[in-house]
Design a protein around this motif. Structure first.
Motif, PDB file in Angstrom:
ATOM      1  N   MET A   1      -6.361  14.453  -5.112  1.00 42.05           N
ATOM      2  CA  MET A   1      -6.936  14.482  -4.274  1.00 42.05           C
ATOM      3  C   MET A   1      -7.394  15.199  -2.676  1.00 42.05           C
ATOM      4  O   MET A   1      -6.569  15.981  -2.969  1.00 42.05           O
ATOM      5  N   PHE A   2      -8.695  15.584  -2.542  1.00 49.34           N
ATOM      6  CA  PHE A   2      -8.525  15.957  -1.043  1.00 49.34           C
ATOM      7  C   PHE A   2      -8.949  14.995   0.209  1.00 49.34           C
ATOM      8  O   PHE A   2      -9.472  14.079   0.293  1.00 49.34           O
ATOM      9  N   VAL A   3      -8.255  15.832   1.412  1.00 51.62           N
ATOM     10  CA  VAL A   3      -8.349  15.183   2.424  1.00 51.62           C
ATOM     11  C   VAL A   3      -8.456  16.540   3.203  1.00 51.62           C
ATOM     12  O   VAL A   3      -8.097  17.356   3.668  1.00 51.62           O
ATOM     13  N   GLU A   4      -9.866  15.747   4.210  1.00 42.90           N
ATOM     14  CA  GLU A   4     -10.982  16.407   4.659  1.00 42.90           C
ATOM     15  C   GLU A   4     -10.622  16.318   6.333  1.00 42.90           C
ATOM     16  O   GLU A   4     -11.648  14.900   6.460  1.00 42.90           O
ATOM     17  N   TYR A   5     -10.817  16.701   7.691  1.00 42.37           N
ATOM     18  CA  TYR A   5     -10.785  16.553   8.833  1.00 42.37           C
ATOM     19  C   TYR A   5     -11.343  17.120   9.722  1.00 42.37           C
ATOM     20  O   TYR A   5     -11.242  18.363   9.807  1.00 42.37           O
ATOM     21  N   ALA A   6     -11.862  16.428  10.851  1.00 39.44           N
ATOM     22  CA  ALA A   6     -13.413  17.106  11.585  1.00 39.44           C
ATOM     23  C   ALA A   6     -12.874  16.454  12.584  1.00 39.44           C
ATOM     24  O   ALA A   6     -12.593  15.410  12.690  1.00 39.44           O
ATOM     25  N   LYS A   7     -12.460  17.199  13.688  1.00 40.80           N
ATOM     26  CA  LYS A   7     -12.979  16.208  15.483  1.00 40.80           C
ATOM     27  C   LYS A   7     -13.300  17.560  16.130  1.00 40.80           C
ATOM     28  O   LYS A   7     -13.361  18.381  16.147  1.00 40.80           O
ATOM     29  N   ALA A   8     -14.765  16.632  16.857  1.00 39.93           N
ATOM     30  CA  ALA A   8     -15.143  17.315  17.797  1.00 39.93           C
ATOM     31  C   ALA A   8     -14.615  16.915  19.565  1.00 39.93           C
ATOM     32  O   ALA A   8     -15.506  18.467  20.545  1.00 39.93           O
ATOM     33  N   GLY A   9     -13.633  16.206  19.208  1.00 39.21           N
ATOM     34  CA  GLY A   9     -13.336  16.002  20.552  1.00 39.21           C
ATOM     35  C   GLY A   9     -12.201  15.298  20.471  1.00 39.21           C
ATOM     36  O   GLY A   9     -11.675  14.431  19.566  1.00 39.21           O
ATOM     37  N   ILE A  17     -11.602  11.719   2.236  1.00 39.50           N
ATOM     38  CA  ILE A  17     -10.561  10.932   1.135  1.00 39.50           C
ATOM     39  C   ILE A  17     -11.837  11.738  -0.113  1.00 39.50           C
ATOM     40  O   ILE A  17     -12.260  10.452   0.102  1.00 39.50           O
ATOM     41  N   THR A  18     -11.590  12.373  -0.778  1.00 44.98           N
ATOM     42  CA  THR A  18     -11.770  12.606  -1.998  1.00 44.98           C
ATOM     43  C   THR A  18     -10.915  12.149  -3.289  1.00 44.98           C
ATOM     44  O   THR A  18      -9.418  13.448  -2.951  1.00 44.98           O
ATOM     45  N   ALA A  19     -11.363  11.588  -4.249  1.00 42.65           N
ATOM     46  CA  ALA A  19     -10.429  11.152  -5.328  1.00 42.65           C
ATOM     47  C   ALA A  19     -11.079  11.208  -6.508  1.00 42.65           C
ATOM     48  O   ALA A  19     -12.429  10.752  -7.095  1.00 42.65           O
ATOM     49  N   LEU A  29      -9.228   4.288  -8.732  1.00 44.00           N
ATOM     50  CA  LEU A  29      -8.830   4.947  -8.357  1.00 44.00           C
ATOM     51  C   LEU A  29      -8.540   3.652  -6.898  1.00 44.00           C
ATOM     52  O   LEU A  29      -9.207   3.052  -6.773  1.00 44.00           O
ATOM     53  N   HIS A  30      -7.482   3.376  -6.716  1.00 42.57           N
ATOM     54  CA  HIS A  30      -7.461   2.379  -5.039  1.00 42.57           C
ATOM     55  C   HIS A  30      -6.733   3.507  -4.421  1.00 42.57           C
ATOM     56  O   HIS A  30      -5.811   3.510  -3.987  1.00 42.57           O
ATOM     57  N   LEU A  31      -7.236   3.491  -3.243  1.00 48.97           N
ATOM     58  CA  LEU A  31      -6.697   4.157  -1.924  1.00 48.97           C
ATOM     59  C   LEU A  31      -6.331   3.236  -0.977  1.00 48.97           C
ATOM     60  O   LEU A  31      -7.198   2.664  -0.985  1.00 48.97           O
ATOM     61  N   LEU A  32      -5.225   3.473  -0.355  1.00 50.80           N
ATOM     62  CA  LEU A  32      -4.781   2.531   0.547  1.00 50.80           C
ATOM     63  C   LEU A  32      -4.682   4.163   2.094  1.00 50.80           C
ATOM     64  O   LEU A  32      -3.576   4.838   2.095  1.00 50.80           O
ATOM     65  N   PRO A  33      -5.554   3.738   3.030  1.00 51.83           N
ATOM     66  CA  PRO A  33      -5.223   4.945   3.796  1.00 51.83           C
ATOM     67  C   PRO A  33      -4.695   4.251   5.255  1.00 51.83           C
ATOM     68  O   PRO A  33      -3.919   3.267   4.643  1.00 51.83           O
ATOM     69  N   THR A  34      -3.237   5.643   5.316  1.00 51.69           N
ATOM     70  CA  THR A  34      -2.412   5.423   6.312  1.00 51.69           C
ATOM     71  C   THR A  34      -2.781   4.577   7.386  1.00 51.69           C
ATOM     72  O   THR A  34      -3.338   6.269   8.280  1.00 51.69           O
ATOM     73  N   LEU A  35      -2.833   4.314   8.689  1.00 50.04           N
ATOM     74  CA  LEU A  35      -2.876   4.947  10.552  1.00 50.04           C
ATOM     75  C   LEU A  35      -1.572   4.238  11.035  1.00 50.04           C
ATOM     76  O   LEU A  35      -0.843   2.764  10.749  1.00 50.04           O
ATOM     77  N   TRP A  36      -1.260   5.117  11.854  1.00 51.13           N
ATOM     78  CA  TRP A  36      -0.120   4.896  12.500  1.00 51.13           C
ATOM     79  C   TRP A  36      -0.670   4.365  14.014  1.00 51.13           C
ATOM     80  O   TRP A  36      -0.957   5.318  14.890  1.00 51.13           O
TER      81      TRP A  36
END
Length: 69
Positions: A1-9, A17-19, A29-36
């Motif tokens: 699994m590869f997770v890439e983040y980008a933030k412009a502001g 997310i690439t799996a 494949l079942h992916l469940l992202p987590t948000l806090w």
């Protein structure tokens, strides 16, 4: 699994997310992202609880104070 983040502001965050199934057999494949969210609401007292819902190709999070994400 590869997770890439980008933030412009401060309010602009993208996550990709690439799996890949590396096993010998084809499988779904079942992916469940987590948000806090910081727990600032109450189950008693009428304070809104953050919510998640599926939109076109994305997940939308709604929070009473910080708005949609």
């Amino acid at each position: 699994m590869f997770v890439e983040y980008a933030k412009a502001g401060p309010e602009d965050l993208l996550i990709e997310i690439t799996a890949h199934n590396r096993g010998p057999d084809e499988a779904t494949l079942h992916l469940l992202p987590t948000l806090w969210f910081r727990r600032t609401w109450s189950w008693v007292g009428g304070t809104a609880v953050p919510g998640l819902r599926r939109t076109d190709g994305a997940i939308r999070a709604d929070h009473a104070k910080i708005g949609p994400r």
